[in-house]
Design a protein around this motif. Structure first.
Motif: not given
Length: 277
Positions: A208-231
């Motif tokens: 996350h320290v490395v990836c947040i400034p680039v992608t917001g850091c997922s490294i976890n498809p399901t972590r990304s899915f819920g916020p994408a659906v709701v927002s």
């Protein structure tokens, strides 16, 4: 001749109904909490300076994600095995450490848990009529290209390497019985203890320290899915599936090379996926 996994240990057998139900429920609860507290940290602490992430904000959010996964893996290792990540479930299924039926059930539970966690976060951060939401990220911590200099190739590469680090750490700490365990007869529900959730959480923090400034850091498809659906944030959403899944499979393949010191069949690993040793 019994079917064996890549490391010559037996593949996980068909899980029992009670075991599968308990593990699936644990994955749902863990993913709900992970999205609320992890993405909630982004929603509460996102801060930018001249269009770029503030380093202190990155550190706080990265630490929160790392601590959250450490706590939740410890909490669920004896029930579901503490996957809390579809990319991890994929890698363990391919490597034979997770039965495909269990993997499918966990995937569904993780997807639903991610939506539930994001929905709770949306309700918790919603402002009064006419007021501003408490969500500083603007999209419940959804992933996205973080500035104009980042392209899709950059994003996939960062997500691939970040997930590779996580999956390799899982395989060599939680799965490998020669690593980070005390002596004992049983890893789960027994007297054999593991500190694997700690390096797993540290791997999440590092990524996350490395990836947040680039992608917001997922490294976890399901972590990304819920916020994408709701927002309703779907820009480049495929990246948060392709990068992490490819990274997980890459780490799984690498571990089967001579570079890896896999545990012999008599030394079963801390089984983070089946709730049994």
């Amino acid at each position: 001749m019994p079917i064996v996994a890549f490391d010559a240990t037996p593949r996980e057998p068909m899980p029992g109904r009670r075991d599968l139900l308990r593990g699936t429920l644990s994955e749902f609860v863990a993913m709900t909490l992970f999205v609320f507290f992890g993405c909630g940290a982004a929603a509460s602490n996102a801060h930018f300076s001249d269009g770029d992430w503030d380093p202190a904000s990155v550190t706080v959010i990265a630490l929160q994600f790392g601590l959250a996964i450490t706590v939740l893996v410890y909490a669920t290792a004896h029930t579901s095995g503490g996957h809390v990540n579809a990319a991890v479930t994929l890698g363990l299924t391919v490597s034979g450490k997770c039965h495909p039926i269990r993997g499918a059930a966990y995937f569904i539970a993780q997807m639903l848990g991610s939506i539930a966690g994001a929905a709770i976060l949306k309700g918790a951060t919603h402002g009064d009529a006419g007021g501003e939401d408490l969500d500083r990220s603007g999209s419940l911590g959804s992933n996205g290209l973080q500035n104009a200099s980042v392209n899709l190739h950059n994003a996939v590469a960062f997500e691939f390497v970040g997930t590779f680090l996580l999956m390799y750490t899982v395989l060599e700490t939680a799965v490998n019985g020669q690593s980070l365990c005390t002596d004992g007869e049983s890893s789960i529900l027994g007297n054999k203890l593991s500190i694997a959730p700690l390096p797993i959480g540290l791997a999440v923090f590092i990524a996350h320290v490395v990836c947040i400034p680039v992608t917001g850091c997922s490294i976890n498809p399901t972590r990304s899915f819920g916020p994408a659906v709701v927002s309703n944030t779907w820009d480049d959403h495929w990246v948060w599936w392709v990068g992490p899944c490819a990274g997980s499979l890459g780490a799984t393949m690498v571990r089967q090379t001579p570079l890896s010191d896999s545990a012999p069949p008599s030394e079963r690993a801390v089984n983070i996926n089946s709730g049994r040793s």
